[in-house]
Scaffold this motif. Structure first.
Motif, PDB file in Angstrom:
ATOM      1  N   TYR A 174       0.716  -1.246  -0.147  1.00 17.66           N
ATOM      2  CA  TYR A 174      -0.178   0.029  -0.449  1.00 17.66           C
ATOM      3  C   TYR A 174       1.044   1.528   0.011  1.00 17.66           C
ATOM      4  N   GLU A 175       2.306   1.149  -0.041  1.00 20.49           N
ATOM      5  CA  GLU A 175       3.052   2.570   0.278  1.00 20.49           C
ATOM      6  C   GLU A 175       2.704   2.946  -1.189  1.00 20.49           C
ATOM      7  N   ASP A 176       3.007   1.782  -1.827  1.00 24.08           N
ATOM      8  CA  ASP A 176       2.926   1.977  -2.833  1.00 24.08           C
ATOM      9  C   ASP A 176       1.385   2.883  -3.513  1.00 24.08           C
ATOM     10  N   LEU A 177       1.130   3.503  -2.806  1.00 23.58           N
ATOM     11  CA  LEU A 177      -0.750   4.097  -3.082  1.00 23.58           C
ATOM     12  C   LEU A 177      -0.435   5.267  -2.205  1.00 23.58           C
ATOM     13  N   LEU A 178       1.023   5.237  -1.569  1.00 20.75           N
ATOM     14  CA  LEU A 178       0.682   6.272  -0.120  1.00 20.75           C
ATOM     15  C   LEU A 178       1.351   7.250  -0.373  1.00 20.75           C
TER      16      LEU A 178
ATOM     17  N   ALA B 271       5.392   8.405  -8.877  1.00 17.19           N
ATOM     18  CA  ALA B 271       5.034   8.752 -10.107  1.00 17.19           C
ATOM     19  C   ALA B 271       3.925   9.281 -10.331  1.00 17.19           C
ATOM     20  N   PRO B 272       3.815   9.144 -11.628  1.00 17.32           N
ATOM     21  CA  PRO B 272       2.309   9.649 -12.486  1.00 17.32           C
ATOM     22  C   PRO B 272       1.456   9.170 -11.451  1.00 17.32           C
ATOM     23  N   GLU B 273       0.163   9.817 -11.773  1.00 15.93           N
ATOM     24  CA  GLU B 273      -0.995   9.895 -11.527  1.00 15.93           C
ATOM     25  C   GLU B 273      -1.509   8.321 -12.091  1.00 15.93           C
ATOM     26  N   LYS B 274      -1.528   9.409 -13.180  1.00 18.31           N
ATOM     27  CA  LYS B 274      -1.823   8.109 -14.039  1.00 18.31           C
ATOM     28  C   LYS B 274      -1.061   6.250 -13.380  1.00 18.31           C
ATOM     29  N   ARG B 275      -0.188   6.800 -13.448  1.00 19.39           N
ATOM     30  CA  ARG B 275       0.766   5.396 -12.791  1.00 19.39           C
ATOM     31  C   ARG B 275      -0.016   4.536 -11.708  1.00 19.39           C
ATOM     32  N   TRP B 276       0.516   5.888 -11.085  1.00 16.36           N
ATOM     33  CA  TRP B 276      -0.110   5.009  -9.448  1.00 16.36           C
ATOM     34  C   TRP B 276      -1.820   4.863  -8.964  1.00 16.36           C
ATOM     35  N   ARG B 277      -2.536   5.396 -10.009  1.00 19.63           N
ATOM     36  CA  ARG B 277      -4.094   5.073 -10.410  1.00 19.63           C
ATOM     37  C   ARG B 277      -4.534   3.898 -10.436  1.00 19.63           C
TER      38      ARG B 277
ATOM     39  N   ARG C 162      -2.830   1.733  -9.553  1.00 20.84           N
ATOM     40  CA  ARG C 162      -2.709   0.029  -8.914  1.00 20.84           C
ATOM     41  C   ARG C 162      -3.984  -0.180  -8.404  1.00 20.84           C
ATOM     42  N   PHE C 163      -4.849   0.570  -7.712  1.00 28.59           N
ATOM     43  CA  PHE C 163      -6.119   0.003  -6.665  1.00 28.59           C
ATOM     44  C   PHE C 163      -6.824  -0.785  -7.776  1.00 28.59           C
ATOM     45  N   ASP C 164      -6.977  -1.411  -9.068  1.00 24.98           N
ATOM     46  CA  ASP C 164      -7.353  -2.458  -9.181  1.00 24.98           C
ATOM     47  C   ASP C 164      -6.308  -3.310  -9.284  1.00 24.98           C
ATOM     48  N   HIS C 165      -4.864  -3.463  -9.589  1.00 27.70           N
ATOM     49  CA  HIS C 165      -4.105  -4.269  -9.314  1.00 27.70           C
ATOM     50  C   HIS C 165      -4.278  -4.805  -8.228  1.00 27.70           C
TER      51      HIS C 165
ATOM     52  N   GLU D 103      -7.788   7.309   3.215  1.00 35.82           N
ATOM     53  CA  GLU D 103      -8.658   7.385   3.028  1.00 35.82           C
ATOM     54  C   GLU D 103      -9.703   6.652   1.737  1.00 35.82           C
ATOM     55  N   GLU D 104      -8.889   7.251   1.013  1.00 36.34           N
ATOM     56  CA  GLU D 104      -9.425   6.628  -0.674  1.00 36.34           C
ATOM     57  C   GLU D 104      -9.110   4.605  -1.051  1.00 36.34           C
ATOM     58  N   VAL D 105      -7.656   4.471   0.076  1.00 41.87           N
ATOM     59  CA  VAL D 105      -7.267   3.219   0.131  1.00 41.87           C
ATOM     60  C   VAL D 105      -7.904   2.285   0.113  1.00 41.87           C
TER      61      VAL D 105
END
Ligand code: ADP
Length: 270
Positions: free
Chosen positions: A129-133, A141-147, A149-152, A215-217
């Motif tokens: 989850y650090e990769d989304l925090l 990382a650019p938003e397009k890339r980390w976004r 990751r929710f699905d991954h 919160e989003e995670v």
């Protein structure tokens, strides 16, 4: 599961808001502190026995994810809640700033290497989850890339669950003021000062960004197979009690039994 265990579980499909969770809450315990300690001690013994069973049976794998803001109490939970478990079957995997070999691969690679084997309980001290925090808050990382990751992450955790891993995820929820107090305590206490870094103050300035990221995670990745529990963590005794209850209930739900090898019937030790 009992109401006291269910209370802090984040249900998928409901809009989750961190502001609705009070870090001071201790509403599932209304007795004296001594009674809480007695309940904790009994649960701790039960956890120890269940972990022994997990190890002996060797059929299930258990993954416990621990996430928190700095000073949130991850180390305290590992020390207190898992006190007494058999180190043979329990492992802590800590996720720090990725190393060069880790950076050279996809972000789930290092997490996947640490998942529990049969009979094992693994605690992720920080996690994928650090990769989304931190990655989001510090724009690593650019938003397009980390976004994406929710699905991954949802798919990856679902795969682990489908293949036999029981996953529970804890967010230790402290208030900003509690963090201030804990950082100050670290500064003031010569035996705790080693834990303090000036970087913690820099991170504290991003408090609200981290809270929004958490919160989003939690909202998007709490699933039936890999639920998030948001634990009120300002009071350490309550945090440990609630986590212990949840772990015991989770392990009990696995309906484990000690193996009884049939071919030993009638064998006598002389
Ligand atoms: P802890 O705070 O967990 O006790 P450290 O003080 O060593 O341990 O902090 C670990 C640091 O590693 C944290 O600042 C965390 O944000 C950072 N970190 C973990 N995973 C990543 C990642 N994927 N990318 C960048 N930084 C990371």
């Amino acid at each position: 599961m009992s109401a006291s265990v269910d209370r802090y579980r984040v249900r998928p499909g409901q809009r989750f808001r961190l502001a609705d969770c009070d870090p001071e809450d201790n509403s599932t315990f209304d007795g004296e502190r001594e009674a809480a300690e007695a309940e904790f001690a009994a649960l701790n013994d039960r956890l120890e026995a269940l972990q022994e069973l997990l190890h002996a049976e060797g059929r299930h794998r258990v993954l416990v994810v621990l996430q928190a803001m700095d000073t949130g109490g991850k180390d305290g939970v590992i020390r207190k809640v898992f006190e007494g478990v058999n180190p043979t079957g329990v492992r802590v995997a800590s996720f720090k700033v990725p190393t060069a070999p880790e950076m050279a691969r996809d972000y789930l690679w290092r997490a996947h290497q640490q998942v529990p084997a049969n009979g094992e309980l693994v605690i992720f001290n920080r996690s994928h989850y650090e990769d989304l925090l931190v990655v989001r808050v510090h724009e690593l990382a650019p938003e397009k890339r980390w976004r994406r990751r929710f699905d991954h992450i949802q798919a990856w955790e679902q795969m682990l669950a489908d293949e036999g891993t029981t996953i529970v995820k804890f967010f230790l929820h402290i208030s900003k003021d509690e963090q201030r107090q804990r950082l100050q305590d670290r500064l003031d206490d010569p035996e705790k000062r080693w834990k303090f870094s000036l970087g913690d103050l820099k991170e504290r300035e991003r408090w609200h960004d981290y809270q929004a990221a958490y919160e989003e995670v939690i909202d998007r990745t709490s699933t039936d197979s890999a639920p998030w529990y948001v634990i009120p963590a300002n009071r350490k005794w309550y945090r440990d009690l609630v986590i212990c209850r949840i772990l015991v209930a989770t392990l009990e739900s696995l309906d484990m039994t000690f193996p009884q090898p049939a071919d030993l019937t009638g064998v006598v030790v002389t």
